[in-house]
Design a protein around this motif. Structure first.
Motif: not given
Length: 118
Positions: A10-13, A34-41
């Motif tokens: 989360e920090r790096r994002l 959007d990609d890192a918090y939603d789509a990727l998980p």
């Protein structure tokens, strides 16, 4: 499978998004969020091994060994360490038992992964 977003991830994002917004790339920053918090998980929960095996592509490199050691200290030896290419970023994650841990994120031009939370 449960997906846990680690503090370093989360920090790096947050840092990556702040950088993109700082250079006027607001749309790219929003897309990364959007990609890192939603789509990727969601993608990893459905297909945990979609990312490439991390240790296999260059097992002798100091950066690879350092990341492998840091993750083993964090989660133990019973892990499968993988990375997922997310546009210009690499997300490092571990499969540990019945859980996927999104560990950290870096731009593809950065060297090594940062696991610090602060």
């Amino acid at each position: 499978m449960q997906v846990v977003l680690g503090a370093a991830y989360e920090r790096r994002l947050d840092e990556a998004v702040a950088h993109l917004i700082g250079v006027g790339a607001d749309a790219a920053g929003q897309q990364l969020l959007d990609d890192a918090y939603d789509a990727l998980p969601k993608r990893l929960a459905q297909a945990p091994r979609i990312g490439r095996e991390f240790i296999a592509h260059n097992p002798e490199a100091p950066e690879v060994l350092a990341a492998w050691t840091a993750v083993r200290e964090l989660l133990g030896d019973d892990i499968e360490l993988r990375e997922y290419i997310l546009e210009e970023y690499l997300a490092l994650y571990a499969i540990h038992r019945d859980c996927i841990h999104l560990l950290t994120l870096r731009h593809h031009r950065q060297c090594g992964f940062d696991f610090s939370e602060a």
